[in-house]
Design an enzyme around this catalytic site. Structure first.
Site, PDB file in Angstrom:
ATOM      1  N   THR A 161       0.965  -1.255   0.005  1.00  0.00           N
ATOM      2  CA  THR A 161      -0.260   0.048   0.082  1.00  0.00           C
ATOM      3  C   THR A 161       0.759   1.342   0.034  1.00  0.00           C
ATOM      4  O   THR A 161       2.218   1.215   0.624  1.00  0.00           O
ATOM      5  CB  THR A 161      -0.710  -0.033   1.266  1.00  0.00           C
ATOM      6  OG1 THR A 161      -1.860  -0.925   1.018  1.00  0.00           O
ATOM      7  CG2 THR A 161      -1.494   1.109   1.750  1.00  0.00           C
ATOM      8  N   ARG A 189     -14.469  -6.711   0.225  1.00  0.00           N
ATOM      9  CA  ARG A 189     -13.815  -6.469   1.718  1.00  0.00           C
ATOM     10  C   ARG A 189     -13.301  -4.999   1.574  1.00  0.00           C
ATOM     11  O   ARG A 189     -12.579  -4.626   0.611  1.00  0.00           O
ATOM     12  CB  ARG A 189     -12.622  -7.445   1.867  1.00  0.00           C
ATOM     13  CG  ARG A 189     -11.780  -7.206   3.074  1.00  0.00           C
ATOM     14  CD  ARG A 189     -10.651  -6.378   2.946  1.00  0.00           C
ATOM     15  NE  ARG A 189      -9.698  -6.201   4.057  1.00  0.00           N
ATOM     16  CZ  ARG A 189      -8.412  -5.561   3.804  1.00  0.00           C
ATOM     17  NH1 ARG A 189      -8.109  -4.781   2.794  1.00  0.00           N
ATOM     18  NH2 ARG A 189      -8.042  -5.482   4.851  1.00  0.00           N
ATOM     19  N   VAL A 190     -13.607  -4.387   2.695  1.00  0.00           N
ATOM     20  CA  VAL A 190     -13.064  -3.177   2.993  1.00  0.00           C
ATOM     21  C   VAL A 190     -11.996  -2.959   3.764  1.00  0.00           C
ATOM     22  O   VAL A 190     -11.988  -3.595   4.803  1.00  0.00           O
ATOM     23  CB  VAL A 190     -14.174  -2.040   3.107  1.00  0.00           C
ATOM     24  CG1 VAL A 190     -13.560  -0.522   3.384  1.00  0.00           C
ATOM     25  CG2 VAL A 190     -15.354  -1.887   2.150  1.00  0.00           C
ATOM     26  N   GLY A 191     -10.825  -2.313   3.460  1.00  0.00           N
ATOM     27  CA  GLY A 191      -9.902  -2.407   4.420  1.00  0.00           C
ATOM     28  C   GLY A 191      -9.769  -0.997   5.109  1.00  0.00           C
ATOM     29  O   GLY A 191     -10.716  -0.175   5.177  1.00  0.00           O
ATOM     30  N   ASP A 192      -8.614  -0.773   5.717  1.00  0.00           N
ATOM     31  CA  ASP A 192      -8.517   0.521   6.756  1.00  0.00           C
ATOM     32  C   ASP A 192      -8.113   1.679   5.857  1.00  0.00           C
ATOM     33  O   ASP A 192      -8.477   2.781   6.006  1.00  0.00           O
ATOM     34  CB  ASP A 192      -7.372   0.314   7.561  1.00  0.00           C
ATOM     35  CG  ASP A 192      -6.055   0.078   6.829  1.00  0.00           C
ATOM     36  OD1 ASP A 192      -5.943  -0.834   6.047  1.00  0.00           O
ATOM     37  OD2 ASP A 192      -4.815   0.415   7.246  1.00  0.00           O
ATOM     38  N   THR A 212      -0.403   1.379   7.073  1.00  0.00           N
ATOM     39  CA  THR A 212      -0.277   0.218   6.266  1.00  0.00           C
ATOM     40  C   THR A 212      -0.080  -0.962   7.105  1.00  0.00           C
ATOM     41  O   THR A 212       0.546  -1.100   8.068  1.00  0.00           O
ATOM     42  CB  THR A 212       0.890   0.510   5.048  1.00  0.00           C
ATOM     43  OG1 THR A 212       0.915  -0.769   4.403  1.00  0.00           O
ATOM     44  CG2 THR A 212       2.207   0.924   6.067  1.00  0.00           C
ATOM     45  N   GLY A 213      -0.653  -2.195   6.385  1.00  0.00           N
ATOM     46  CA  GLY A 213      -0.387  -3.313   7.378  1.00  0.00           C
ATOM     47  C   GLY A 213      -1.590  -4.353   7.136  1.00  0.00           C
ATOM     48  O   GLY A 213      -2.394  -3.993   6.045  1.00  0.00           O
ATOM     49  N   GLY A 215      -5.064  -4.541   7.462  1.00  0.00           N
ATOM     50  CA  GLY A 215      -6.279  -3.298   7.644  1.00  0.00           C
ATOM     51  C   GLY A 215      -7.012  -3.513   8.647  1.00  0.00           C
ATOM     52  O   GLY A 215      -7.350  -2.642   9.537  1.00  0.00           O
TER      53      GLY A 215
HETATM   54  N1  ASP Z   1      -3.727  -1.812   4.820  1.00  0.00           N
HETATM   55  C1  ASP Z   1      -4.026  -2.377   3.425  1.00  0.00           C
HETATM   56  C2  ASP Z   1      -5.377  -3.304   3.629  1.00  0.00           C
HETATM   57  O1  ASP Z   1      -5.384  -3.882   4.600  1.00  0.00           O
HETATM   58  C3  ASP Z   1      -2.982  -3.492   3.097  1.00  0.00           C
HETATM   59  C4  ASP Z   1      -1.713  -2.886   3.238  1.00  0.00           C
HETATM   60  O2  ASP Z   1      -1.274  -1.707   3.615  1.00  0.00           O
HETATM   61  O3  ASP Z   1      -0.805  -3.457   2.621  1.00  0.00           O
HETATM   62  O4  ASP Z   1      -6.160  -3.164   2.516  1.00  0.00           O
END
Ligand code: ASP
Length: 303
Positions: A161, A189-192, A212-213, A215
């Site tokens: 990300t 799916r919805v992430g952060d 990032t990480g 989510g």
């Molecule tokens: N945070 C992002 C998600 O979970 C993925 C990422 O940061 O690599 O959609």
């Protein structure tokens, strides 16, 4: 104080737990440095933090090294569903998109939603319809397939990300985050990343932050909003807030990831619980720095 009037900018190219192959890590470093220099030059010339974070995020989206825009990873059905958010610290205005399949630069669409509608987030077809009437560039699923095939496919990495945070010479803050989400995620799916207060936040009284990480961990802890709370309302300086927030993420839910923030004074802080965080920054107008790790790393249990 002289530094109050200098600009700062931070960008990231994602957190991860597997080492990036050396050749790709080198390319990421060069790419981050080039984009940072461009962002820094714009801020030095008087560009706003908002313009700068959107511009830098757009450059990151166009680079297939990252899991955003062109290089986005596919979901479990082999389709590309992109997400992005932008937020302005002076007004707390925000714009976001999720579940968009045909938008070339989701961060641009997020900005238009912020500026042209009374809403914060549009999803799916509604976001696409709005884009079509606002001159936003589209792209086919095969465009994202092509971008992903360049680096992402071979590496099965799933992170990458992108995000940008900035403080401009007028003292205004802004943040942007863009992603293809988790590799193999369930459709819908919805992430952060597109969620204000989870993966992205900006508040002139506190900080601008892009996370990032994993989510779900950032959504459950509202980590971006928590960081702003620590700075704006608890009066903490950037590095202390970053330490408390990353410790909280790990202690509370063994959370996985990292973030970059710029606070209201222009100080940059980075922290991670993942093994890697590709990031770079220019603090108070100084030389650009790039790194594969945040300045602060907190260990978490593997799961
Ligand atoms: N945070 C992002 C998600 O979970 C993925 C990422 O940061 O690599 O959609």
């Amino acid at each position: 104080m002289a530094t109050q009037h200098r600009y700062s900018i931070g960008i990231h190219g994602g957190a991860g737990n597997r080492p990036t192959p050396p050749a790709k890590a080198r390319l990421i470093r060069e790419s981050l440095k080039t984009i940072l220099e461009e962002g820094g030059a714009r801020l030095a010339a008087g560009a706003t933090a908002l313009d700068t974070v959107v511009h830098c995020t757009r450059l990151l989206e166009d680079d297939p090294l990252y899991n955003a825009g062109y290089g986005s990873v596919p979901n479990s059905a082999g389709r590309f569903e992109l997400e992005a958010c932008v937020m302005e610290g002076r007004t707390l205005k925000a714009g976001a998109v999720t579940y968009v399949e045909y938008i070339r630069n989701p961060v641009e669409l997020a900005r238009q939603i912020m500026e042209q509608t009374p809403h914060v987030m549009l999803a799916g077809h509604g976001a696409g319809d709005f884009a079509a009437t606002n001159g936003i560039a589209t792209a086919s699923q095969s465009y994202f397939q092509e971008g992903w095939s360049k680096y992402g496919k071979a590496e099965n990495n799933g992170y990458g990300t992108v995000g940008a945070v900035a403080r401009d010479c007028a003292g205004n803050l802004a943040a942007a985050t863009s992603t293809g989400g988790q590799k193999g995620k369930r459709p819908g799916r919805v992430g952060d990343s597109p969620l204000v207060g989870a993966g992205t936040y900006a508040d002139n009284a506190g900080c601008a932050v892009s996370c990032t990480g994993w989510g779900e961990d950032f959504i459950r802890t509202a980590l971006a909003a928590y960081l702003d709370f620590l700075i704006a309302h608890q009066g903490l300086e950037a590095h202390t807030a970053a330490r408390i927030a990353i410790e909280y993420l790990v202690a509370k839910i063994n959370g996985n990831g990292g973030f970059i923030l710029v606070d209201k004074t222009g100080s940059i802080a980075t922290a991670q619980s993942s093994a890697y965080l590709h990031c770079g920054w220019i603090e108070h107008g100084a030389e650009p720095k790039t790194a594969r790790h945040a300045s602060l790393q907190i260990a978490r249990d593997k799961r």
